[in-house]
Scaffold this motif. Structure first.
Motif, PDB file in Angstrom:
ATOM      1  N   SER A  14       0.920  -1.231  -0.091  1.00 39.88           N
ATOM      2  CA  SER A  14      -0.123   0.250  -0.016  1.00 39.88           C
ATOM      3  C   SER A  14       0.924   1.323  -0.220  1.00 39.88           C
ATOM      4  N   THR A  15       1.549   1.259   0.784  1.00 40.49           N
ATOM      5  CA  THR A  15       2.776   2.269   0.696  1.00 40.49           C
ATOM      6  C   THR A  15       3.551   3.351  -0.907  1.00 40.49           C
ATOM      7  N   VAL A  16       4.024   1.812  -1.272  1.00 37.19           N
ATOM      8  CA  VAL A  16       4.385   2.239  -1.990  1.00 37.19           C
ATOM      9  C   VAL A  16       3.370   2.541  -3.253  1.00 37.19           C
ATOM     10  N   ILE A  17       2.498   1.511  -3.544  1.00 37.18           N
ATOM     11  CA  ILE A  17       1.615   2.036  -4.339  1.00 37.18           C
ATOM     12  C   ILE A  17       1.244   3.622  -4.199  1.00 37.18           C
ATOM     13  N   SER A  18       1.032   3.443  -2.986  1.00 35.43           N
ATOM     14  CA  SER A  18       0.497   5.410  -2.784  1.00 35.43           C
ATOM     15  C   SER A  18       1.589   6.097  -3.041  1.00 35.43           C
ATOM     16  N   SER A  19       3.114   5.951  -3.008  1.00 41.32           N
ATOM     17  CA  SER A  19       3.793   6.743  -3.152  1.00 41.32           C
ATOM     18  C   SER A  19       4.358   7.215  -4.349  1.00 41.32           C
TER      19      SER A  19
END
Length: 235
Positions: free
Chosen positions: A119-124
């Motif tokens: 989630s963190t990677v995709i959001s960033s």
């Protein structure tokens, strides 16, 4: 995506979590740095990096935070997303770090499960894409404005050249009028005046009305030409 951490296990786990990860139908590629200095070198040669997963404690207790400063201030990389990861949250309190440093997220290493990491990677990456879309749009507007300004400048230069050409033509006309045509007309007018003056005003030799009219007409022509010449000089 750049992973910056001095622990080999963190790199291995992160690579495993990112295995077969695609974003916008493209595989997410990982770069690895084991120190702040190595990360800085990699960023200089890879300015297209979209996301940095950054450890805090490496060569020193605040090596990661110092790297953030170098990235934002020295390299002037304003668009890359920076997610701070730390195994020692007490050395870098989340609230003060988020306020004092230009980072986009703060995570304890223990809370970054596979799903949370995803989630963190995709959001960033999504945020990075939006920023870059805005940057490209702004650059396109700037190029369009520059092209419009260049076109206006070219049109102004063309109008100036045409005006200069008209000025040259009018100068040539004025010179011809002043130095060739007008002297001849003045000479003819003077001859007509002298002719009228040499003839007695009364008697059979008196000048006819036709001759007097010619003299007056020449004088009026001279006056009109002088006015035209003054107009050309003032144009």
């Amino acid at each position: 995506m750049l992973v910056v951490d001095d622990e080999e296990d963190i790199h291995s786990v992160t690579s495993l979590m990112m295995l077969d990860l695609y974003y916008n139908s493209r595989p997410v590629q990982l770069l690895h740095a084991y120190s702040a200095s190595e990360a800085l070198s990699l960023l200089k040669s890879n300015p297209e990096v979209a996301l940095i997963l950054l450890d805090v404690v490496m060569e020193s207790e605040h090596a990661g935070l110092e790297l953030v400063h170098h990235i934002r201030s020295d390299l002037c990389y304003r668009n890359v997303r920076i997610v701070l990861r730390t195994g020692h949250p007490g050395l870098a309190p989340e609230r003060s770090v988020m306020l004092e440093y230009d980072i986009d997220d703060y995570r304890a290493k223990t809370e970054l499960t596979s799903d949370r990491m995803f989630s963190t990677v995709i959001s960033s990456l999504r945020t990075f894409d939006k920023i870059m879309a805005y940057v490209r749009e702004r650059e396109a507007r700037e190029k369009a404005d520059q092209a419009a300004a260049a076109q206006r400048a070219a049109m102004a230069a063309l109008e100036k050249r045409k005006a200069d050409e008209r000025r040259v033509e009018l100068d040539a006309i004025a010179q011809h009028l002043e130095y060739t045509l007008l002297p001849n007309i003045l000479d003819a007018a003077e001859q007509a005046r002298l002719l009228c003056a040499s003839v007695p005003s009364e008697g059979p030799a008196a000048p006819t009305a036709h001759i007097l009219t010619i003299g007056e007409t020449w004088e009026k022509v001279c006056e009109a030409l002088n006015e035209l010449l003054e107009t050309l000089r003032d144009y």
